[in-house]
Design an enzyme around this catalytic site. Structure first.
Site, mmCIF file in Angstrom:
data_model
loop_
_atom_site.group_PDB
_atom_site.id
_atom_site.type_symbol
_atom_site.label_atom_id
_atom_site.label_comp_id
_atom_site.label_asym_id
_atom_site.label_seq_id
_atom_site.Cartn_x
_atom_site.Cartn_y
_atom_site.Cartn_z
ATOM 1 N N GLY A 140 28.069 38.727 55.013
ATOM 2 C CA GLY A 140 28.798 37.669 54.304
ATOM 3 C C GLY A 140 28.124 37.150 53.049
ATOM 4 O O GLY A 140 28.802 36.699 52.129
ATOM 5 N N GLU A 154 21.958 32.837 52.665
ATOM 6 C CA GLU A 154 23.018 32.888 53.686
ATOM 7 C C GLU A 154 24.334 32.394 53.099
ATOM 8 O O GLU A 154 24.343 31.580 52.186
ATOM 9 C CB GLU A 154 22.656 31.990 54.875
ATOM 10 N N ASP A 155 25.424 32.857 53.670
ATOM 11 C CA ASP A 155 26.724 32.327 53.243
ATOM 12 C C ASP A 155 27.052 31.033 53.984
ATOM 13 O O ASP A 155 27.552 30.083 53.389
ATOM 14 C CB ASP A 155 27.848 33.367 53.425
ATOM 15 N N ASP A 192 26.190 27.619 60.821
ATOM 16 C CA ASP A 192 27.166 27.072 61.753
ATOM 17 C C ASP A 192 26.359 26.446 62.904
ATOM 18 O O ASP A 192 25.883 25.316 62.805
ATOM 19 C CB ASP A 192 28.035 28.270 62.177
ATOM 20 N N VAL A 219 36.903 29.314 57.840
ATOM 21 C CA VAL A 219 37.010 29.652 56.418
ATOM 22 C C VAL A 219 36.757 31.136 56.183
ATOM 23 O O VAL A 219 35.961 31.765 56.883
ATOM 24 C CB VAL A 219 36.058 28.807 55.539
HETATM 25 C C1 PRP Z 1 27.620 34.378 59.924
HETATM 26 C C2 PRP Z 1 26.685 33.873 58.844
HETATM 27 C C3 PRP Z 1 25.397 33.671 59.570
HETATM 28 C C4 PRP Z 1 25.845 33.272 60.938
HETATM 29 C C5 PRP Z 1 25.775 31.783 61.045
HETATM 30 O O1 PRP Z 1 27.466 35.766 60.053
HETATM 31 O O2 PRP Z 1 26.550 34.800 57.784
HETATM 32 O O3 PRP Z 1 24.586 34.823 59.604
HETATM 33 O O4 PRP Z 1 27.197 33.710 61.101
HETATM 34 O O5 PRP Z 1 26.179 31.366 62.306
HETATM 35 P P1 PRP Z 1 25.230 30.497 63.258
HETATM 36 O O6 PRP Z 1 24.649 29.381 62.424
HETATM 37 O O7 PRP Z 1 26.189 30.000 64.306
HETATM 38 O O8 PRP Z 1 24.173 31.392 63.831
HETATM 39 P P2 PRP Z 1 28.425 36.677 60.912
HETATM 40 O O9 PRP Z 1 27.859 36.837 62.286
HETATM 41 O O10 PRP Z 1 29.819 36.145 60.806
HETATM 42 O O11 PRP Z 1 28.261 38.099 60.203
HETATM 43 P P3 PRP Z 1 28.826 38.629 58.797
HETATM 44 O O12 PRP Z 1 28.120 37.848 57.707
HETATM 45 O O13 PRP Z 1 28.460 40.070 58.770
HETATM 46 O O14 PRP Z 1 30.327 38.389 58.777
#
Ligand code: PRP
Length: 173
Positions: A41, A96-97, A100, A150
């Site tokens: 992301g 990071e994007d 959460d 989002v």
């Molecule tokens: C998202 C984001 C972080 C993580 C945050 O990645 O890029 O790495 O989730 O979530 P947390 O704070 O609950 O740990 P995702 O797993 O969606 O992978 P992607 O970027 O490949 O879509």
């Protein structure tokens, strides 16, 4: 599914320029700053943020997959792609994007600290503080957003929508 813009491309780009200016000022030494992009992301954010930072940078990528993400505080985290380079003695900025639950970043920060960098900080475009299960010390935050699903600007739903320029809320029909 309906898309509702939350942050436009212009708003995102303007904020990234501010973040880049601040980061450039915060790292005044001549050592390169290691930008570590967390796949997938954050790839668009890395591309834009790195070009808003006016100093030498080195780019590398890490793949992480988390299970039970956002649901339990004991979510497992697994590395699917490790760094290609050593970060020993380096100033490291994790890019990071979104943060959460904080499970991914709290794990990753500890992991990278074990590799003896000079410093480790986090830059995230988006932060959902309401969802936090693990504390994470975040140095640079683009936007604090409400707890909505989002997509766009790198974020996906079932791998779709990453290439939207705006960040949008995905509403179920
Ligand atoms: C998202 C984001 C972080 C993580 C945050 O990645 O890029 O790495 O989730 O979530 P947390 O704070 O609950 O740990 P995702 O797993 O969606 O992978 P992607 O970027 O490949 O879509």
């Amino acid at each position: 599914m309906a898309l509702r813009p939350l942050l436009t491309d212009e708003t995102i780009q303007a904020r990234i320029l501010e973040m880049g200016t601040r980061i450039t000022a915060d790292y005044p030494t001549s050592n390169p700053l290691y930008l570590i992009c967390i796949l997938k992301g954050a790839c668009y954010f890395l591309a834009d943020l790195s070009r808003a930072i006016h100093r030498e940078v080195i780019l590398d990528f890490m793949g992480i997959s988390s299970y039970g993400k956002g649901k339990t505080s004991s979510g497992e985290v697994r590395i699917t792609k490790d760094l290609d380079i050593s970060i020993e003695g380096a100033d490291v900025l994790i890019v990071e994007d979104i943060i959460d639950s904080g499970v991914t970043l709290s794990y990753l920060t500890r992991l990278l600290q074990q590799r003896k960098p000079k410093s480790v900080r986090i830059a995230t475009l988006l932060d959902k503080p309401e969802r936090r299960l693990r504390p994470v010390d975040v140095a640079y935050v683009g936007f604090r957003i409400p707890d909505e699903f989002v997509v766009g600007y790198g974020l996906d739903y079932a791998e779709k929508y990453r290439n939207l320029r705006d960040l949008c809320i995905l509403d179920p029909d």
